[in-house]
Design a protein around this motif. Structure first.
Motif, short mmCIF file in Angstrom:
data_model
loop_
_atom_site.label_atom_id
_atom_site.label_comp_id
_atom_site.label_asym_id
_atom_site.label_seq_id
_atom_site.Cartn_x
_atom_site.Cartn_y
_atom_site.Cartn_z
N ILE A 205 0.84 -1.22 0.00
CA ILE A 205 0.00 0.00 0.00
C ILE A 205 0.87 1.26 0.00
CG2 ILE A 205 -1.78 1.28 1.26
CD1 ILE A 205 -2.72 -1.61 2.25
N PRO A 206 1.73 1.45 1.00
CA PRO A 206 2.60 2.65 0.93
C PRO A 206 3.51 2.66 -0.30
CG PRO A 206 3.31 1.24 2.71
CD PRO A 206 2.00 0.69 2.24
N ALA A 207 3.88 1.46 -0.77
CA ALA A 207 4.74 1.41 -1.96
C ALA A 207 4.07 2.09 -3.14
CB ALA A 207 5.08 -0.03 -2.30
N ASN A 208 2.75 2.04 -3.16
CA ASN A 208 2.05 2.66 -4.28
C ASN A 208 1.59 4.08 -3.98
OD1 ASN A 208 1.55 0.98 -6.80
ND2 ASN A 208 1.41 -0.49 -5.12
N ILE A 209 1.45 4.42 -2.70
CA ILE A 209 1.01 5.76 -2.35
C ILE A 209 2.17 6.74 -2.38
CG2 ILE A 209 0.14 7.19 -0.46
CD1 ILE A 209 -1.67 4.80 0.26
N TYR A 210 3.29 6.32 -1.81
CA TYR A 210 4.45 7.20 -1.76
C TYR A 210 5.22 7.16 -3.07
CZ TYR A 210 3.76 8.02 3.18
OH TYR A 210 3.25 8.42 4.37
N PRO A 211 5.85 8.25 -3.37
CA PRO A 211 6.63 8.27 -4.61
C PRO A 211 7.84 7.35 -4.52
CG PRO A 211 6.94 10.31 -3.40
CD PRO A 211 5.86 9.56 -2.70
N VAL A 212 8.12 6.68 -5.61
CA VAL A 212 9.31 5.83 -5.64
C VAL A 212 10.53 6.63 -6.07
CG1 VAL A 212 8.26 3.58 -5.95
CG2 VAL A 212 8.61 5.06 -7.93
N MET A 213 10.25 7.69 -6.87
CA MET A 213 11.38 8.42 -7.44
C MET A 213 11.06 9.91 -7.42
SD MET A 213 13.39 7.49 -10.84
CE MET A 213 12.05 7.69 -11.98
N VAL A 214 11.98 10.71 -6.91
CA VAL A 214 11.78 12.15 -6.86
C VAL A 214 12.82 12.79 -7.79
CG1 VAL A 214 11.75 14.20 -5.42
CG2 VAL A 214 10.94 12.02 -4.51
N ILE A 215 12.34 13.42 -8.85
CA ILE A 215 13.26 14.05 -9.81
C ILE A 215 13.23 15.55 -9.57
CG2 ILE A 215 13.86 14.35 -12.23
CD1 ILE A 215 12.17 11.84 -12.79
N ASP A 216 14.38 16.11 -9.27
CA ASP A 216 14.50 17.53 -8.99
C ASP A 216 15.23 18.18 -10.16
OD1 ASP A 216 15.29 20.05 -8.16
OD2 ASP A 216 15.52 19.43 -6.07
N THR A 217 14.47 18.83 -11.03
CA THR A 217 15.08 19.50 -12.20
C THR A 217 15.00 21.00 -11.98
OG1 THR A 217 13.62 17.95 -13.29
CG2 THR A 217 15.19 19.11 -14.67
N PHE A 218 16.12 21.65 -11.81
CA PHE A 218 16.17 23.11 -11.58
C PHE A 218 15.22 23.51 -10.47
CE2 PHE A 218 17.37 23.02 -16.15
CZ PHE A 218 18.64 23.50 -15.97
N GLY A 219 15.19 22.74 -9.44
CA GLY A 219 14.33 23.10 -8.33
C GLY A 219 12.88 22.74 -8.56
N ILE B 32 0.23 6.39 8.37
CA ILE B 32 -1.09 7.01 8.25
C ILE B 32 -1.21 8.16 9.25
CG2 ILE B 32 -3.58 6.65 8.62
CD1 ILE B 32 -3.02 3.72 7.61
N TYR B 33 -0.73 7.89 10.44
CA TYR B 33 -0.78 8.93 11.47
C TYR B 33 0.04 10.15 11.06
CZ TYR B 33 0.57 11.42 15.70
OH TYR B 33 0.82 12.39 16.61
N GLU B 34 1.25 9.83 10.58
CA GLU B 34 2.15 10.91 10.18
C GLU B 34 1.54 11.72 9.03
OE1 GLU B 34 6.89 11.04 9.33
OE2 GLU B 34 5.59 10.17 7.80
N ASN B 35 0.96 11.00 8.11
CA ASN B 35 0.32 11.63 6.97
C ASN B 35 -0.80 12.57 7.44
OD1 ASN B 35 0.75 11.71 4.24
ND2 ASN B 35 -1.13 10.58 3.83
#
Lengths: 222, 658
Positions: free
Chosen positions: A76-90, B35-38
């Protein structure tokens, strides 16, 4: 506990499992023992290599369930949270697995979209569902197609290692794309959870004793 | 046995709690924690109403406070009723204390800053929303400001307002310079009801002391080009100011005045020179036509810039134009109540005997125009009061032409026009004011305004003629008249007069080297006037010289057909100095052209002078042995075609200088 000609309908060859013959083999050195020769069967040990001897993997169903549940929770969190954060010029872009697939589709990278979809969404789900079906079938002592279920298990075990493709991709990108303010790629929380999903499903697959499928099938048949 | 065992096993299986279940429990706990943190970080959804959603994007537009991201937009909706945009934003819980009554939100648009290329992120990520917290009760619905609020007074340093007529290219964030060091910036600008622009500026605390009550601020936006005879100067405060605009300031003479408080109001000057030149003199020129007098055009005193034109406006009756000018502080004393100003705009071409002078005060005056002034003829030393009104004369000459007006009648204007000069000895002594035809069309009336001090020219007996160019081997005369016709005058010695009849032609002067160098006109009775009779005129024209032993002693001043038409009468004037050389038995002959003597061994060319080849001339000789009597005016001689050989051998001894 004897099985004689139980498989007669499908198979004319009579067979006995090692368990039927009260035999237990060491999983490492393949030394063969009579289970009854041990006083405490639970603590039987191989005389050659010292490994604990079990006729079936101990607590297989319970352990597999626990690990399967863990991976399901992690999924569940694997799909809710981002797996990859790309920071392009801020300009920070966070991608979850699904948004990554969608992004690939939008940029018309269909093969990549397909790969990520299979490796990160389809396969983990199928793995978990397969294991769940296997577990339920064993627990409720289904007699349905032990051969097919065997095949399912083999596929699950084989394919397991490939579900790490996504994690590998992120790890490589992270290492390669470190250009400071210009572009930086960071693994998100989702990646950790996704890694855990893959890890736990792999262990779950390995703790599942596929022989139980056959035990039940035969017993039921009897 | 086996059943017993089985039972045992079953019991043990059931009773045993596999430690592996700890794993999903931990996973579950982690999940619950997430969930709590969120939930904790979920923050508060607020609503902000904007006039325009320009630059806003869902999820991408951040809300920042003190440069820290505290939330982002989650929704943008059009509001049909208010014709505006309502956005929903998610603000972090930790920042919830900012969401109170009085908190102001505004959009910060990305701006390309020339001075620094930082915050590249904002250029790409677009606008963000900034807020300034208030101090009321908690609330979740806000109305955004239309523009960024006036500079945050909580910042240490100096906050003040500059008032300007013109914004230039100033904008929020434009730098404020002190000797080209950036010491602050502009926060905002606003056009107020009085049509002035109020610019909010801020000086950093470490430079705060540089701003005093004497400080002058000026705009350094863009490029200033100064073109003058000394060259072209291009002035740029810094590369940044070309695009962003900017303000510079300094204290006059580098002296710091008293420190000022926040909210002081200063005037923003157009440029450095106007800023530093406070304390000068404002004067007004009233003109009929603006001409090329532009704001910024110089006011010149001896070609030195002592002031400039600031602006111009129509007078209240709409008939004339008032040109407002400013004289710099250091030169205020030069402007007297009777100073004369004249227009130096454009190019003045002054053509005269000395050649053609092209005169312009400075290159700038060609383009921008300009005003010159002088205190010549100024009698008083009274200084002008601010706001005095002056007249601008068309030119330097006209500024000082205050003499009397005379009329000269000519048969032909020969190209004279208004503005043509009246010259005496090559010096302008007056200007033609107008050229008209008389009522009966028989003559041209030229009205000439004499310059002050030149009234002596207007005496009865003064001779006026229109100068005409004359080009010959003997010399080039009146070159100036090729381009610009002018009137020449030879003053008479009679009583004062203002009506003259112009001569048709330039009178013949006999330059007899009077000690004072004054030319003497033909009619001078002291000279000897004689008449020659000739069968033909030949090339004996008026003005041709009369030679004695190849020395010019007189001139031909006229000729006419004799009354009986048999001869041509040629009038000569002989310098009185040489009049004794002419005797009743003197012989005159024509020396025009080249006399060729043919000898056995060649040709001998003989001529009186080179000039006489072209212009012609008359020569005479007086017998050596029997010197005749001295002649008086009106004596008549024959003009011979060519000299007798023996005449050329006459060398009488005459003491003519008696």
């Amino acid at each position: 506990m004897e099985k004689n000609g139980t498989m007669g309908k499908m198979n004319t060859i009579n067979y006995n499992t090692a368990k039927d013959l009260s035999l237990v083999s060491c999983e490492i050195c393949n030394s063969l023992y009579d289970i009854n020769s041990f006083k405490d069967q639970e603590k039987a040990k191989c005389h050659v290599c010292g490994l604990e001897l079990h006729q079936r993997k101990p607590n297989s169903i319970s352990r597999t369930w626990a690990l399967l549940l863990t991976s399901a929770i992690c999924y569940i969190p694997a799909n809710i949270y981002p797996v990859m954060v790309i920071d392009t010029f801020g300009n920070v872009e966070a991608h979850t697995i699904i948004s990554g697939v969608i992004a690939f589709i939008h940029s018309k990278d269909y093969p990549l979209a397909l790969l990520v979809f299979f490796a990160s969404i389809f396969i983990p789900i199928m793995k978990m569902l397969s294991l769940m079906i296997l577990l339920i079938s064993v627990q409720f002592e289904w007699k349905w197609g032990p051969g097919q279920r065997n095949t399912i298990y083999k596929i699950v075990e084989f394919i397991g290692k490939w579900s790490m493709v996504d994690i590998f991709m992120i790890s490589i990108l992270m290492a390669l794309v470190k250009l400071g303010t210009i572009v930086t790629i960071v693994a998100g929380k989702g990646a950790t959870f996704f890694g855990l999903v893959v890890f736990f499903t792999m262990i779950a697959a390995s703790t599942f004793d596929v022989r139980l499928v056959w035990d039940n099938a035969v017993i039921k048949d009897k | 046995m086996s059943e017993e065992k089985q039972a045992k096993v079953k019991v043990s299986k059931k009773s045993r709690f596999s430690p592996i279940w700890i794993v999903p429990i931990i996973a579950l706990l982690i999940g619950l924690y997430l969930i709590y943190e969120n939930y904790e970080h979920k923050g508060i959804t607020i609503q902000i109403t904007f006039d325009s959603g320009d630059g806003l994007e869902v999820d991408k537009t951040k809300i920042k406070y003190e440069g820290v991201e505290i939330g982002h937009l989650t929704k943008i909706n059009l509001n049909r009723d208010g014709n505006n945009v309502i956005v929903a934003a998610l603000i972090d819980k930790e920042a919830s204390y900012l969401l109170v009554d009085g908190t102001e939100f505004w959009i910060v648009k990305p701006r390309f800053e020339v001075g620094k290329i930082s915050n590249l992120g904002t250029i790409i990520s677009g606008a963000y929303i900034k807020l300034k917290p208030g101090s009321g009760k908690t609330k979740t619905k806000f109305v955004a400001l239309k523009e960024p609020p006036v500079g945050d007074l909580s910042l240490p340093g100096l906050h003040f307002t500059l008032i300007s007529d013109n914004l230039g290219s100033l904008q929020a964030g434009s730098p404020v310079y002190f000797r080209k060091i950036k010491v602050g910036e502009i926060h905002s600008h606003k056009l107020k009801d009085d049509n002035k622009i109020y610019v909010r500026a801020y000086i950093e605390p470490e430079y705060k002391h540089l701003v005093t009550d004497k400080t002058k601020f000026w705009n350094v936006s863009g490029i200033t080009v100064d073109a003058g005879l000394s060259g072209v100067k291009i002035h740029i405060e810094s590369f940044v100011t070309i695009i962003e605009g900017g303000i510079s300031f300094d204290n006059p003479h580098g002296q710091l005045g008293n420190t000022v408080q926040n909210e002081t109001i200063f005037k923003l000057y157009e440029n450095r020179s106007s800023a530093m030149e406070e304390g000068g003199l404002n004067i007004v020129f009233r003109v009929k036509e603006l001409g090329s007098l532009k704001p910024g055009a110089p006011i010149l005193y001896n070609e030195l810039k002592v002031g400039e034109i600031q602006d111009h406006n129509l007078t209240s009756n709409d008939r004339e134009v008032d040109v407002n000018a400013y004289i710099y502080k250091d030169y205020v004393h030069l402007v007297k109540t009777d100073s004369r100003f004249w227009n130096v705009s454009g190019i003045k071409i002054n053509a005269g005997l000395s050649g053609i002078k092209i005169k312009t005060e400075s290159i700038q005056t060609i383009i921008d125009g300009g005003i010159g002034f002088s205190n010549r003829w100024s009698s008083g030393s009274k200084q002008t009061a601010p706001g005095s009104v002056f007249k601008i004369y068309d030119s330097y000459d006209s500024a000082f032409r205050t003499g009397s007006l005379i009329s000269i009648f000519f048969k032909d204007s020969k190209g004279l026009s208004e503005g043509s000069a009246l010259k005496y000895q090559g010096i302008s002594v007056g200007t033609v004011e107008n050229v008209n035809i008389s009522e009966n069309l028989d003559k041209i009336i030229v009205k000439v305004r004499l310059y002050k001090g030149a009234d002596k020219i207007a005496k009865s007996g003064s001779k006026f003629w229109i100068a005409e160019p004359e080009i010959g081997l003997g010399g080039i005369k009146n070159v100036g008249a090729i381009i610009f016709k002018y009137i020449e005058v030879l003053p008479g010695e009679g009583t004062e007069s203002d009506q003259f009849i112009g001569l048709e032609k330039e009178p013949v002067f006999v330059n007899f080297e009077k000690s004072d160098g004054q030319p003497v006109v033909v009619s001078d009775e002291e000279n000897l006037n004689i008449t020659l009779l000739s069968k033909r005129l030949g090339s004996v024209n008026i003005g041709v010289p009369v030679y004695y032993k190849q020395i010019e002693v007189g001139k031909v001043v006229g000729h006419k057909l004799a009354d009986n038409a048999e001869n041509v009468e040629i009038n000569l004037v002989i310098n009185k100095k040489y009049s004794a050389l002419v005797r009743d038995n003197s012989k005159f002959w024509n020396v025009s052209g080249i006399g060729l003597d043919f000898y056995l061994f060649g040709v001998k060319a003989k001529t009186e002078s080179l000039t006489s080849i072209i212009k012609g001339g008359v020569a005479f000789a007086t017998p050596q042995k029997d010197i005749g009597k001295v002649v008086s005016d009106g004596a008549v001689f024959d003009l011979h075609e060519k000299p007798d050989k023996k005449w050329l051998k006459w060398h009488p001894n005459i003491n003519y200088n008696q």
